[in-house]
Design a protein around this motif. Structure first.
Motif, PDB file in Angstrom:
ATOM      1  N   GLU A  95       3.530   1.622  -0.666  1.00  0.00           N
ATOM      2  CA  GLU A  95       3.097   1.319  -2.288  1.00  0.00           C
ATOM      3  C   GLU A  95       1.632   1.244  -2.286  1.00  0.00           C
ATOM      4  OE1 GLU A  95       3.465  -2.228  -5.444  1.00  0.00           O
ATOM      5  OE2 GLU A  95       4.922  -2.341  -3.869  1.00  0.00           O
ATOM      6  N   SER A  96       0.902   0.736  -1.520  1.00  0.00           N
ATOM      7  CA  SER A  96      -0.703   0.655  -1.627  1.00  0.00           C
ATOM      8  C   SER A  96      -1.160   2.131  -1.445  1.00  0.00           C
ATOM      9  CB  SER A  96      -1.045  -0.215  -0.555  1.00  0.00           C
ATOM     10  OG  SER A  96      -2.369  -0.296  -0.518  1.00  0.00           O
ATOM     11  N   THR A  98       0.259   4.684  -2.271  1.00  0.00           N
ATOM     12  CA  THR A  98       0.601   5.795  -3.650  1.00  0.00           C
ATOM     13  C   THR A  98      -0.349   5.267  -4.724  1.00  0.00           C
ATOM     14  OG1 THR A  98       2.959   5.607  -3.145  1.00  0.00           O
ATOM     15  CG2 THR A  98       2.316   5.850  -5.490  1.00  0.00           C
ATOM     16  N   ARG A  99      -0.950   3.880  -4.699  1.00  0.00           N
ATOM     17  CA  ARG A  99      -1.952   3.379  -5.537  1.00  0.00           C
ATOM     18  C   ARG A  99      -3.455   4.305  -5.214  1.00  0.00           C
ATOM     19  NH1 ARG A  99      -2.519  -2.781  -6.184  1.00  0.00           N
ATOM     20  NH2 ARG A  99      -4.241  -1.863  -7.651  1.00  0.00           N
ATOM     21  N   ASN A 100      -3.628   4.309  -3.862  1.00  0.00           N
ATOM     22  CA  ASN A 100      -4.820   5.137  -3.414  1.00  0.00           C
ATOM     23  C   ASN A 100      -5.037   6.517  -3.965  1.00  0.00           C
ATOM     24  OD1 ASN A 100      -5.527   3.022  -2.139  1.00  0.00           O
ATOM     25  ND2 ASN A 100      -5.511   3.906   0.153  1.00  0.00           N
ATOM     26  N   ASP A 103      -5.495   6.405  -7.666  1.00  0.00           N
ATOM     27  CA  ASP A 103      -6.829   5.745  -8.317  1.00  0.00           C
ATOM     28  C   ASP A 103      -7.857   6.629  -7.760  1.00  0.00           C
ATOM     29  OD1 ASP A 103      -5.527   3.755  -9.242  1.00  0.00           O
ATOM     30  OD2 ASP A 103      -6.039   2.389  -7.351  1.00  0.00           O
TER      31      ASP A 103
END
Length: 105
Positions: A95-96, A98-100, A103
């Motif tokens: 999940e993290s 994916t955020r990277n 962003d």
């Protein structure tokens, strides 16, 4: 993301280097903070730092960069510091990451 207008670009290199070394030493000391947990929370870990120093011009190979950041070889790190990742940790990391990607566009 790199922005030439970012005030961080005004930070003297010597100050940035000292802060970086302090961060690395802190992570070496806090080996209880597993890479998988760092990835799940912040989207980067010790291995990322090793990649980033190579991107910045460090001439050593991937193994040498990781040894520099970890303070020991990856084999020793894995044998003495790394625990087995749980499914929950793997899910948080995914999940993290994916955020990277979202962003950094």
């Amino acid at each position: 993301m790199h922005d030439d207008q970012d005030p961080l670009e005004e930070l003297p290199d010597a100050v940035a280097a000292a802060a970086f070394r302090r961060l690395v030493r802190h992570l070496r000391h806090r080996h209880d903070a597993q890479n998988i947990d760092l990835m799940g929370l912040s989207g980067f870990c010790r291995n990322c730092l090793a990649d980033w120093i190579r991107d910045a011009g460090y001439e050593g190979d991937k193994a040498a960069a990781r040894e520099l950041i970890h303070g020991m070889s990856m084999d020793e790190w894995k044998a003495t510091r790394q625990s087995e990742a749980t499914q929950e940790q793997l899910d948080r990391m995914a999940e993290s990451l994916t955020r990277n990607r979202a962003d950094l566009r």
